[in-house]
Design a protein around this motif. Structure first.
Motif, mmCIF file in Angstrom:
data_model
loop_
_atom_site.group_PDB
_atom_site.id
_atom_site.type_symbol
_atom_site.label_atom_id
_atom_site.label_comp_id
_atom_site.label_asym_id
_atom_site.label_seq_id
_atom_site.Cartn_x
_atom_site.Cartn_y
_atom_site.Cartn_z
ATOM 1 N N ARG A 58 0.851 -1.181 0.000
ATOM 2 C CA ARG A 58 0.000 0.000 0.000
ATOM 3 C C ARG A 58 0.893 1.238 0.000
ATOM 4 N NH1 ARG A 58 -1.021 4.032 3.480
ATOM 5 N NH2 ARG A 58 -3.064 4.958 3.460
ATOM 6 N N ALA A 132 5.241 -7.675 2.931
ATOM 7 C CA ALA A 132 4.920 -6.740 4.017
ATOM 8 C C ALA A 132 3.761 -5.872 3.560
ATOM 9 C CB ALA A 132 6.135 -5.891 4.353
ATOM 10 N N SER A 133 2.562 -6.326 3.815
ATOM 11 C CA SER A 133 1.392 -5.585 3.367
ATOM 12 C C SER A 133 0.490 -5.262 4.547
ATOM 13 C CB SER A 133 0.609 -6.425 2.358
ATOM 14 O OG SER A 133 -0.637 -5.827 2.103
ATOM 15 N N PRO A 134 -0.013 -4.022 4.609
ATOM 16 C CA PRO A 134 -0.924 -3.688 5.697
ATOM 17 C C PRO A 134 -2.265 -4.407 5.568
ATOM 18 C CG PRO A 134 -0.760 -1.870 4.144
ATOM 19 C CD PRO A 134 0.226 -2.898 3.703
ATOM 20 N N LYS A 399 7.041 12.277 14.362
ATOM 21 C CA LYS A 399 6.960 11.653 13.023
ATOM 22 C C LYS A 399 5.731 10.760 12.953
ATOM 23 C CE LYS A 399 9.562 10.285 10.018
ATOM 24 N NZ LYS A 399 10.423 9.456 9.203
ATOM 25 N N MET A 400 5.142 10.661 11.773
ATOM 26 C CA MET A 400 3.858 9.975 11.645
ATOM 27 C C MET A 400 3.901 8.539 12.198
ATOM 28 S SD MET A 400 0.811 10.615 10.949
ATOM 29 C CE MET A 400 0.960 12.242 10.230
ATOM 30 N N GLY A 401 4.980 7.833 11.911
ATOM 31 C CA GLY A 401 5.087 6.453 12.392
ATOM 32 C C GLY A 401 5.092 6.383 13.909
ATOM 33 N N ALA A 402 5.864 7.301 14.519
ATOM 34 C CA ALA A 402 5.947 7.332 15.981
ATOM 35 C C ALA A 402 4.612 7.742 16.577
ATOM 36 C CB ALA A 402 7.051 8.288 16.406
ATOM 37 N N LEU A 404 1.600 7.260 15.248
ATOM 38 C CA LEU A 404 0.668 6.129 15.139
ATOM 39 C C LEU A 404 0.969 5.085 16.210
ATOM 40 C CD1 LEU A 404 0.526 5.622 11.272
ATOM 41 C CD2 LEU A 404 -1.354 6.300 12.725
ATOM 42 N N LYS A 405 2.265 4.853 16.408
ATOM 43 C CA LYS A 405 2.662 3.846 17.394
ATOM 44 C C LYS A 405 2.187 4.242 18.791
ATOM 45 C CE LYS A 405 6.647 1.304 19.032
ATOM 46 N NZ LYS A 405 8.097 1.181 19.015
ATOM 47 N N GLY B 33 10.100 7.093 15.351
ATOM 48 C CA GLY B 33 9.372 6.272 14.373
ATOM 49 C C GLY B 33 9.769 4.821 14.501
ATOM 50 N N ASP B 34 8.978 3.963 13.909
ATOM 51 C CA ASP B 34 9.216 2.530 14.016
ATOM 52 C C ASP B 34 9.400 1.944 12.625
ATOM 53 O OD1 ASP B 34 9.055 -0.197 14.375
ATOM 54 O OD2 ASP B 34 7.663 -0.030 16.063
ATOM 55 N N TYR B 37 6.614 -0.212 11.229
ATOM 56 C CA TYR B 37 5.459 0.514 10.687
ATOM 57 C C TYR B 37 5.766 0.960 9.259
ATOM 58 C CZ TYR B 37 2.874 0.934 15.076
ATOM 59 O OH TYR B 37 2.145 0.671 16.197
ATOM 60 N N ALA B 39 7.965 -0.322 7.218
ATOM 61 C CA ALA B 39 8.054 -1.478 6.323
ATOM 62 C C ALA B 39 6.677 -1.946 5.868
ATOM 63 C CB ALA B 39 8.791 -2.613 7.034
ATOM 64 N N LEU B 40 5.697 -1.768 6.734
ATOM 65 C CA LEU B 40 4.332 -2.181 6.386
ATOM 66 C C LEU B 40 3.582 -1.117 5.583
ATOM 67 C CD1 LEU B 40 3.182 -3.953 9.639
ATOM 68 C CD2 LEU B 40 3.003 -4.906 7.368
ATOM 69 N N ILE B 42 2.606 1.700 6.757
ATOM 70 C CA ILE B 42 1.602 2.410 7.556
ATOM 71 C C ILE B 42 2.220 3.593 8.281
ATOM 72 C CG2 ILE B 42 -0.126 0.629 7.817
ATOM 73 C CD1 ILE B 42 1.186 -0.361 10.240
ATOM 74 N N ASP B 43 3.379 4.024 7.740
ATOM 75 C CA ASP B 43 4.010 5.221 8.280
ATOM 76 C C ASP B 43 3.546 6.430 7.472
ATOM 77 O OD1 ASP B 43 5.542 6.717 9.850
ATOM 78 O OD2 ASP B 43 7.474 5.989 9.160
ATOM 79 N N LEU B 44 2.433 6.240 6.769
ATOM 80 C CA LEU B 44 1.977 7.288 5.874
ATOM 81 C C LEU B 44 0.833 8.064 6.502
ATOM 82 C CD1 LEU B 44 1.861 5.061 2.734
ATOM 83 C CD2 LEU B 44 3.489 6.871 3.120
ATOM 84 N N GLU B 45 0.806 9.315 6.156
ATOM 85 C CA GLU B 45 -0.239 10.187 6.671
ATOM 86 C C GLU B 45 -1.607 9.664 6.242
ATOM 87 O OE1 GLU B 45 -1.616 14.628 5.690
ATOM 88 O OE2 GLU B 45 0.508 14.257 5.804
ATOM 89 N N TYR B 47 -3.274 7.046 7.387
ATOM 90 C CA TYR B 47 -3.608 5.638 7.510
ATOM 91 C C TYR B 47 -4.604 5.455 8.653
ATOM 92 C CZ TYR B 47 -3.365 0.695 7.237
ATOM 93 O OH TYR B 47 -3.709 -0.607 7.061
ATOM 94 N N ASP B 278 11.757 8.328 5.500
ATOM 95 C CA ASP B 278 11.064 7.032 5.525
ATOM 96 C C ASP B 278 11.375 6.200 6.753
ATOM 97 O OD1 ASP B 278 10.085 7.602 3.091
ATOM 98 O OD2 ASP B 278 11.377 6.263 1.957
ATOM 99 N N LYS B 279 12.304 6.704 7.594
ATOM 100 C CA LYS B 279 12.783 5.909 8.734
ATOM 101 C C LYS B 279 13.414 4.607 8.211
ATOM 102 C CE LYS B 279 13.159 4.683 13.096
ATOM 103 N NZ LYS B 279 14.086 5.251 14.003
#
Lengths: 525, 315
Positions: A58, A132-134, A399-402, A404-405, B33-34, B37, B39-40, B42-45, B47, B278-279
């Protein structure tokens, strides 16, 4: 007598002939839905957040995937589904299964045949987590199994309720060639990508470029109109606009509203997808302070969504009138909107009742927000709005990933978030507010979070249908409860934007961001 | 003497590189960041949902669940063998991406330094020789503007004037696509600052040398002005200029990041910026390590050049 018989005969012939002609034209129209006024030309654009062109990955914008791959079902402009690689949209059977009849004679770009085994292969890939797919988690959780009925028929058996099944098939089950996947091994997606779609991959480099050629054997005859597609990642916003103005690009999709003035007076055409992105502030209801309804209500009363639209989005957004966006079939404008509109005195009163404010305690909260320009501007404005009611909000750029986590692991108080509107009712309701919802970071109805049994009951009813007419009575009740409980603070809806050169024809900005269909786009250069 | 110094410096190079490697590794892990996330995807705005079980599975698969020390030792061991792994996010072999990006950056920086040295030394010398003249005034003004102009702003102005309005050059791109024309604007943008500094240093150093007795002696002996300036004066004035050139070559790497992003050049800077965004920690670590090592190598090279141009210097 003979004359009468002859007359009857001629009538029968006439009816038969009309039947044949009608059938012929009917079939012809069905297959020739669209005739390209002009063919050829390379469509050039930017935005390439794709890490891989694998069918299961995705990325943003989503439509790139559908250039190479097709799904069993197509997503339509009105957010429904239509036949894709399946010859018709299946109905849900009484045992909860769906049987897809697949089109015959469709070939992958590598010349291999598309059939039920190919579909099964792609489902297995998604379910196995080999890519690796969501989407993997969803397919693993909700799909019990499948049965290959014959070479072009496949039956899916779901695990209990999967109300968004048909949409999820259209959005996430893109069919790649099993032969190509097996042959390319680890390099599938980065060096090779083979589907049945309108374009064939010529070359790709992650975060650099994507070049596609027209698929001359596309199963929808006459499409695509374009001769090819080129995307090149250009990080600098100013350079993108200059390239677009110079005609080196046909469209750009991602740019901040602050760049609107740069398009004024130019030949460029700005297209907006109204209210596609939801700006909200989930509040962690497991937090002892935010578990209190009055505190959450006070925060909602402090927020002025219109002010955010005018100052950050330059007017390109809409206020929240419903838990659904205004274009959604399930949109029902709430009778009483006062609970989600700014009211400073009410906010102060509610805080006072909880012991905060003048003469009481000082309410201090922390809000996470994204790193982009608009994220920061919104956060600063919300901080100022909350200050007017006496809430001391510290804002933390994350950061967006952090972000979300922290949200999904419950390690946050407030988070300024932006999510793309989903097309189905359950995405806006069940997923957001139900105890089992996948986008429910406020922990509403979850163990330890704020509970509302009536909301949970209504959500369980709503999830059973995606038909707005059927769900309407429950939706009205639920909306009222949600606007009262406010597990998330409603800020506004933001429009998404595309700017194009005038020679790009039939480019429709989808209701959902990144869902444009390029098959019928043509260039009038 | 030269070889002895070179050997000694090479030995001290090892702990420096190890330090850079450790820094690169820790920096990669310290960024927020992770990677699981990312890699999957889902680190995108925007989601809308996260499957935590899936995140855990991917984290395990990537080896991110192991203790940091184990990850560090594995990374160092693999790096010694030239294996920086496969990008978590973009699924390419890191070394392949670096090998592809490095020549573009070297090409850009090499051309930039040549232009900066030629322009800087020339302007500095003219300015010193004709001190107080209109030429000196203009040269000094240019160098002040050059030192104080931000690289990214200057690059955008050049694009606006020469690529967009006059259409003389492409707006970004690489040599393979547009030929040497593609290099003109990026090199001009990035060379402005080092050229200005080199000009200022050359001028002041030359002025100091030109006031020495030996220059007066040479002039009184009737030597040609060309010989006095280029052989006697410049040779003695060049040491501080070489120091500035050395520092500026290292600093250029930083400037190249902005320029590569603006001109869409797939170089090390752009690779690093994308990886940070992209981390993509494996790419980030490899790029930081290579940039650090390049910086250390440039310093070593400058030291060796000192020895060559002035053997009296002791290192």
């Amino acid at each position: 007598m003979l004359t009468i018989l002859n007359k009857i005969k001629s009538y029968i012939y006439m009816i038969f002939s009309i039947g044949i002609i009608t059938t012929f034209f009917g079939i012809s129209f069905a297959f020739a839905e669209f005739k390209c006024p002009k063919t050829g030309g390379i469509f050039k654009t930017v935005d390439l957040a794709y890490p891989s062109m694998d069918a299961g990955v995705r990325a943003n914008p989503v439509y790139y995937s559908f250039l190479i791959y097709d799904s069993l079902l197509d997503m339509t402009e009105d957010l429904g589904v239509a036949p894709g690689l399946a010859s018709e949209v299946p109905n849900k059977s009484s045992d909860g299964s769906y049987t897809f009849n697949l089109r015959k004679g469709v070939k992958f770009h590598d010349g291999t045949e598309f059939n039920a085994k190919a579909v099964a292969f792609n489902v297995d890939r998604l379910k196995s987590g080999k890519i690796a797919s969501p989407y993997s988690g969803m397919w693993k959780k909700f799909l019990k199994n499948y049965e290959i009925v014959d070479s072009h028929t496949i039956k899916f058996n779901t695990n209990g309720e999967w109300p968004t099944f048909l949409w999820d098939v259209a959005a996430s089950l893109r069919v790649a060639s099993p032969t190509a996947v097996k042959d390319a091994g680890r390099d599938y997606g980065t060096k090779v990508a083979v589907g049945t779609g309108p374009f064939v991959m010529k070359s790709f480099k992650a975060k650099d470029h994507l070049h596609l050629d027209r698929n001359p054997n596309y199963y929808r005859k006459g499409l695509p109109c374009l001769g090819g597609f080129k995307a090149k990642l250009i990080s600098s916003g100013s350079v993108r606009i200059l390239k677009l103005k110079k005609g080196e690009l046909d469209t750009i999709n991602t740019f901040p509203e602050s760049q609107f003035p740069q398009f004024k007076g130019s030949k460029l055409i700005l297209q907006e997808g109204k209210a596609s992105t939801f700006t909200l502030i989930p509040m962690n209801t497991k937090n002892p302070i935010l578990k209190k309804k009055k505190i959450r209500q006070a925060i909602q009363y402090a927020i002025n969504g219109k002010e955010l639209i005018d100052n950050v989005y330059r007017g390109a957004g809409e206020e929240v009138d419903s838990i659904f966006p205004p274009w959604h079939p399930a949109f029902i404008k709430a009778e009483d909107l006062s609970k989600i509109r700014q009211d400073i005195s009410k906010a102060k009163q509610l805080l006072k009742e909880e012991g905060y404010g003048p003469g009481g305690k000082k309410l201090k909260l922390k809000m996470l927000h994204g790193t982009g320009g608009a994220h920061v501007q919104r956060a600063v404005l919300i901080q100022a709005q909350l200050k007017t009611v006496g809430i001391d909000l510290s804002i933390v750029k994350t950061k967006m990933g952090a972000l979300l986590k922290q949200m999904y692991t419950g390690k946050y108080e407030l988070a300024l978030w932006q999510m793309l509107g989903g097309p189905t009712i359950s995405e806006f309701t069940w997923n957001m507010y139900h105890s089992g919802g996948s986008s429910n970071p406020s922990n509403y109805n979850k163990k330890g979070g704020y509970q509302n049994a009536e909301a949970e009951k209504l959500l369980n009813e709503i999830v059973k249908t995606n038909d707005p007419a059927v769900a309407k009575p429950s939706l009205i009740k639920l909306q009222k409860i949600i606007f009262d409980d406010v597990p998330v603070a409603f800020a506004n809806w933001r429009n998404h934007r595309t700017v194009r050169n005038p020679w790009v024809k039939n480019f429709k900005t989808g209701k959902l961001k990144g869902m444009e269909d390029l098959r019928k786009v043509w260039l009038d250069k | 003497m030269f070889l002895k110094v070179l050997l000694r410096r090479l030995i001290t190079f090892i702990p420096t590189i190890l330090g850079i490697a450790t820094f690169a590794f820790l920096l990669g892990h310290a960024t927020p960041g992770d990677p699981a996330y990312a890699a999957l995807g889902i680190d995108l705005e925007g989601y809308s949902g996260v499957d935590l079980e899936e995140v855990e599975r991917v984290r395990k698969e990537l080896g991110l669940d192991k203790p940091i020390l184990v990850q560090y030792v594995n990374w160092i061991w693999n790096a010694l063998q030239g294996d920086f792994g496969r990008s978590y996010v973009n699924d390419y072999v890191v070394m392949d991406a670096v090998i592809e990006a490095l020549p573009n950056t070297l090409y850009l920086l090499g051309c930039t330094m040549i232009v900066a040295i030629i322009v800087g030394v020339s302007i500095g010398m003219i300015s010193a020789i004709y001190q107080g003249s209109v030429g000196d005034l203009i040269a000094r003004m240019i160098s002040i503007i050059g030192v104080s102009t931000p690289v990214f702003w200057f690059a955008l102005i050049l694009i606006l004037v020469f690529a967009y309005t006059l259409d003389w050059f492409p707006i970004g791109g690489v040599v393979e696509e547009f030929g040497l024309k593609a290099l003109v604007l990026p090199v001009a943008s990035i060379a402005l600052h080092p050229a200005a500094l080199i000009a200022r240093m050359t001028r002041s150093s030359m002025l100091e040398i030109l006031s020495h007795d030996m220059i007066r002696t040479a002039t009184s002996k009737g030597l040609f002005r060309k010989r006095i300036f280029f052989v006697h004066a410049l040779r003695n004035a060049i040491n501080p200029v070489v120091t500035v050139i050395g520092f500026q070559t290292g600093n250029l790497v930083g400037g190249a990041v902005a320029i590569e992003v603006i001109f869409t050049i797939r170089g090390m800077g752009e690779l690093l910026i994308t990886a940070i965004h992209d981390k993509d920690i494996l790419v980030m670590q490899c790029a930081i390590l290579l940039i650090g090592v390049s910086f250390a190598l440039i310093n070593l090279l400058v030291d060796m050049v000192y020895l060559l141009i002035d053997p009296r210097i002791k290192l």
